[in-house]
Structures are given as structure tokens and as C-alpha cells.
Design a protein around this motif. Structure first.
Motif, short mmCIF file in Angstrom:
data_model
loop_
_atom_site.label_atom_id
_atom_site.label_comp_id
_atom_site.label_asym_id
_atom_site.label_seq_id
_atom_site.Cartn_x
_atom_site.Cartn_y
_atom_site.Cartn_z
N ASP A 336 0.82 -1.21 0.00
CA ASP A 336 0.00 0.00 0.00
C ASP A 336 0.86 1.26 0.00
O ASP A 336 0.54 2.25 -0.67
CB ASP A 336 -0.97 0.00 1.19
N ALA A 340 0.90 3.96 -3.08
CA ALA A 340 0.54 5.36 -2.80
C ALA A 340 1.51 6.34 -3.44
O ALA A 340 1.16 7.50 -3.69
CB ALA A 340 0.50 5.58 -1.29
N GLY A 345 -2.62 12.92 -4.40
CA GLY A 345 -3.50 13.17 -3.27
C GLY A 345 -4.80 13.83 -3.65
O GLY A 345 -5.73 13.90 -2.84
N THR A 346 -4.91 14.31 -4.89
CA THR A 346 -6.15 14.96 -5.33
C THR A 346 -7.21 13.95 -5.77
O THR A 346 -8.35 14.33 -6.00
CB THR A 346 -5.85 15.92 -6.49
N GLU A 347 -6.81 12.67 -5.93
CA GLU A 347 -7.79 11.66 -6.34
C GLU A 347 -8.76 11.36 -5.20
O GLU A 347 -8.42 11.49 -4.03
CB GLU A 347 -7.08 10.37 -6.76
N SER A 348 -9.97 10.93 -5.55
CA SER A 348 -10.95 10.60 -4.54
C SER A 348 -10.50 9.37 -3.75
O SER A 348 -9.73 8.54 -4.25
CB SER A 348 -12.31 10.33 -5.19
N ALA A 349 -11.00 9.24 -2.52
CA ALA A 349 -10.64 8.10 -1.68
C ALA A 349 -11.08 6.79 -2.33
O ALA A 349 -10.39 5.77 -2.24
CB ALA A 349 -11.28 8.25 -0.30
N GLN A 350 -12.25 6.81 -3.01
CA GLN A 350 -12.75 5.60 -3.64
C GLN A 350 -11.84 5.15 -4.79
O GLN A 350 -11.53 3.96 -4.93
CB GLN A 350 -14.17 5.84 -4.17
N THR A 351 -11.39 6.12 -5.59
CA THR A 351 -10.48 5.80 -6.71
C THR A 351 -9.17 5.24 -6.19
O THR A 351 -8.68 4.21 -6.67
CB THR A 351 -10.22 7.05 -7.56
N SER A 352 -8.60 5.90 -5.19
CA SER A 352 -7.32 5.45 -4.63
C SER A 352 -7.45 4.06 -4.04
O SER A 352 -6.57 3.20 -4.23
CB SER A 352 -6.84 6.44 -3.56
N GLU A 353 -8.53 3.80 -3.32
CA GLU A 353 -8.73 2.50 -2.68
C GLU A 353 -8.86 1.39 -3.72
O GLU A 353 -8.30 0.29 -3.55
CB GLU A 353 -9.97 2.54 -1.80
N LYS A 357 -6.19 -1.71 -4.07
CA LYS A 357 -6.68 -3.08 -3.88
C LYS A 357 -6.26 -3.97 -5.04
O LYS A 357 -5.80 -5.11 -4.84
CB LYS A 357 -8.20 -3.08 -3.75
#
Length: 456
Positions: A336, A340, A345-353, A357
Motif C-alpha cells: 500500500d 501510494a 493526493g487529489t484523487e478521490s478516496a474511492q479511486t485510490s482505494e 486493492k
């Protein structure tokens, strides 16, 4: 300045030779790795996907160029091992002529057809223009790729694995500086990353050239060495082209796989890009072992020391197995954090997750089977160093079958998780061919030497 790999314990000489090669490849990976990190951080997920969408084509074309140069270096290693220095320099000269011709005949058509190749891969429309602007510059730098790789290949053939490392270290640092300058300061966008890569590798090649001329007396070409020889060119082509095709045939499977993943959308392309960059970075020791085994095999065959081949194969594999375990542990606990690095850091949390994954799935599938990749590199390059490079093409065919099978049949059904199985299956199939091929090649060598013949 040269190093003889035909005497001493195989473990010690393989390890000592491979370590500088490893760091050389490690710094070489910085070219693409730093490009990808900076692009992802400064330009976003779509730009990251655009760079990643060119990966399989990059492997297909640039891999061929690198394979050809590695093949051209094998007769040089064989003649060095046999103390035939005049013939060795004649091979170097003829290799230079062939490299110049390859540079022209590969660069022009690939640059002209860049966009069409990306369209053939079903590159998503929202990243097509960015991918084209990046990859066309990379392709225009093919002569630079040939220039550096033939120089470093010849230098390694005479036993010096450290010099290319020093110049790559310089150019890797330059690459990081130019990436930040072109992208973060001058706002060149994705083309800036491509320019940084080409310029940095070009400088590395120039440094190699002048150092070789000044320090390697054994490689200085006299008038008598500069003789065009049809026989020597055919020998070089007979080893170099199969090695290049080995990469390209393998890459065809990657192209098919990339095309299947592209259909899933830019988020999954970004996940594949991130995972592959991390995996390639951790696979660098296997590449170093491969290069080492080609030189080791070439020198020992040139010296007719067949009895040293199998112990070398054993100890080279042992080193790779040890690294396989270390790499798996690191990837499991830090995947992870590594992923990262590529995500803004500007991407949405859902996209990053979602990206992270899928990166985990890919890295675990590869990490658990790195021991198979060890055998692919160690055995295949040993066979090539022995002078039987045509056999390695079949290993590439098996890898093609493995990746194409996954891309055509599993990805449409299981999506990205299916794509994660492509490399493990490719390595299983390649190893199933390579291990018997090595022992068959060794028997042929013994018979050839008994009859007074040589492989090259």
C-alpha cells in the motif's frame, strides 16, 4: 579492467559480477519508475494510465532492441573467454554496423505508426492523445537505446560489470532532475517525462563510449579490426535477432493482455501500470542474474569449460530463490505504501482505494511465483550464452501462450483478478521448456567440442 569468469567458485564470481549489474538495472528502472511517479503525482490518474498503456508496446519494441544488443555481446564474450582478441574486436566493429542499421529501420516506421499501434491496443479515448505524445518521443529515442545497450553489453562481455553502473547512476539522478524540471517547473506535461528519459539515457551512452575508448585498450579498434565480414554479421544476427525476438514474442502476449485490461477502463489501467512498475522494480535482480549468466556461459564456452556450466546454473538459481522470498515479504507488508507513491493526493478516496486493492492482487500473484521467474532468466540466458539463442525463442512462445490465454479468456470473465495470473502461467510454461532445453544444449556442446567444432 576486464574480468575472467572461467575460474573460481561459481557462487562468488556470479554474485560479485551480478551485484553491479543489479544496481545498473536498478538505476535504469528509475527512468520509467520516476517518470511514472512524477506523472501520477503531478498530472493525475489519467496521465498515469496514459504512460502505462504504452508499457506492453514499449516492451515489444524497446525489448527487441535490448535483446539484439545482448545477443551481439555473446560472441564477444566467447572470443574473450577463448583469448581470441583480434576476432573479438572484429565482432565489435560488425556489431556497431548492424546496430546503426537497426536504429534506422526500427525508429522510422514505429514513430510514424505510433498512434495506429495505440488504437490497435484499444487505448481508452480519454488518454489516447497523452499516450501518443509520450510514446512517440520514446520511440524517437530508439537509437539512444541501441547506443547505450551495445556499449554496456560489450563492456560486460569482457568482465566489467561496474562501469555501466557508474554512468547509469549519473543519468538516473539527471533523469529525476529533468522530470521535475520539465513537468513541475516548465509544465511540459507527459512529453516532458519522455524527453527526460531519452536525454538521460543518451548521456549515459556517451559517457560509456568515451570511457571505453580511453580505458579499454583491448577494445580499441585498429584498421585491421574494421573489416566488414558477412560471416561475422551472420553469426551476430544468428544470436542477436533470436534474443530480440524472444523479448518481442513474449511481449505479444503482454500486448494482448494490455488490450484486454484497457477495455476495463482507465482506473484498472492505472492499477496495472502501478503494479507492473513495482513488480518490475523488484524483478531487477532476476534481470541482473540473466545478464550475468549470459556472460558466464559465453566465457566458459569460449574457454571450453563445460563442466562449470551446471554449477553456475545451480548457484545463480540459489541467489534468485533467496531474493524471491525477500521480495515477497516486502511486497506483502508494504504494497500500500508503494502504490501510494503513484497516486496523486487529489484523487478521490474511492479511486485510490480501488487502485491499491487491485495492485495488491497483482503483486501477490507475481510475488508468490518469483522463484519461477528466477529459472526463466537464469536458464534462458545461460542457454543463450552457450550459443543456442534460437532455443530461447520457444521459451518466449510459451510465455506468449500463457499471457494471451489469460488476456483472451480469463480477463473477460474474471476482470482484473484474471489478469493477475498472466505472468505466473507464462513462467510455468517457459520453465517447462527451458529446463530440458538446457541439458539438451549441454550435451550438444560436449559433442561439438569432441568433434572439434564450436557454437560460434
Amino acid at each position: 579492467m576486464t574480468k575472467d569468469l572461467t575460474s573460481g567458485h561459481p557462487l562468488k564470481i556470479i554474485f560479485n559480477f551480478a551485484v553491479p549489474v543489479f544496481f545498473g538495472y536498478l538505476f535504469q528502472q528509475f527512468y520509467n519508475l520516476v517518470d511514472t511517479i512524477i506523472v501520477g503525482q503531478f498530472l493525475g490518474v489519467d496521465a498515469l494510465a496514459a504512460v502505462g498503456s504504452t508499457g506492453s508496446l514499449n516492451f515489444f519494441i524497446i525489448g527487441f532492441c535490448m535483446g539484439v544488443c545482448s545477443g551481439f555481446a555473446i560472441p564477444v564474450a566467447q572470443k574473450f573467454g577463448g583469448n581470441e582478441y583480434t576476432t573479438m574486436r572484429q565482432f565489435v566493429f560488425n556489431a556497431w554496423i548492424l546496430v546503426a542499421a537497426f536504429s534506422v529501420f526500427i525508429t522510422i516506421p514505429t514513430v510514424l505508426c505510433c498512434r495506429e499501434m495505440l488504437l490497435f491496443l484499444k487505448t481508452p479515448s480519454n488518454i489516447l492523445d497523452m499516450a501518443n505524445s509520450y510514446f512517440s518521443i520514446i520511440l524517437a529515442g530508439i537509437p539512444v537505446v541501441f547506443f547505450y545497450n551495445i556499449l554496456s553489453g560489450v563492456i560486460r562481455s569482457v568482465g566489467d560489470s561496474k562501469t555501466p553502473l557508474y554512468f547509469l547512476l549519473i543519468s538516473a539522478c539527471l533523469n529525476i532532475f529533468l522530470d521535475l524540471l520539465f513537468i513541475a517547473v516548465f509544465n511540459f506535461g507527459i512529453p516532458g517525462a519522455a524527453y527526460a528519459t531519452v536525454i538521460s539515457q543518451g548521456i549515459s551512452g556517451i559517457l560509456c563510449f568515451f570511457y571505453m575508448r580511453s580505458k579499454f585498450e583491448i577494445l580499441r579498434l585498429s584498421k585491421e579490426d574494421k573489416i566488414l565480414s558477412r560471416r561475422k554479421m551472420l553469426t551476430l544476427l544468428g544470436i542477436g535477432v533470436p534474443m530480440g525476438l524472444q523479448y518481442s514474442i513474449t511481449a505479444i502476449g503482454s500486448v494482448i493482455l494490455q488490450s484486454s485490461v484497457n477495455v476495463l477502463g482507465s482506473i484498472y489501467v492505472a492499477a496495472m501500470t502501478t503494479a507492473q512498475k513495482i513488480s518490475i522494480f523488484f524483478s531487477t535482480p532476476f534481470d541482473a542474474l540473466g545478464t550475468t549468466m549470459a556472460t558466464y556461459g559465453g566465457q566458459n564456452v569460449g574457454a571450453k569449460k563445460i563442466e562449470r556450466l551446471t554449477p553456475g546454473l545451480f548457484w545463480g538459481s540459489a541467489i534468485g530463490f533467496a531474493w524471491s522470498l525477500v521480495a515477497l515479504v516486502i511486497l506483502y507488508f508494504f504494497y500500500d505504501n508503494l502504490a501510494a507513491l503513484f497516486i496523486s493526493g487529489t484523487e478521490s478516496a474511492q479511486t485510490s482505494e480501488l487502485v491499491i486493492k487491485n495492485v495488491f492482487y497483482f503483486l501477490m500473484a507475481n510475488g508468490c511465483t518469483y522463484w519461477l521467474l528466477t529459472l526463466v532468466n537464469v536458464v534462458r540466458f545461460m542457454i543463450q550464452g552457450m550459443g543456442f539463442s534460437r532455443l530461447a525463442i520457444f521459451a518466449g512462445v510459451f510465455e506468449l501462450v500463457g499471457r494471451a490465454t489469460i488476456g483472451l479468456f480469463l480477463v473477460p470473465v474474471f476482470g482484473f483478478q484474471g489478469a493477475c495470473l498472466a505472468s505466473p502461467l507464462a513462467w510455468v510454461l517457459a520453465d517447462a521448456f527451458l529446463l530440458p532445453a538446457y541439458f539438451s544444449s549441454r550435451k550438444k556442446l560436449i559433442k561439438m567440442f569432441a568433434e572439434g567444432r564450436r557454437p560460434a
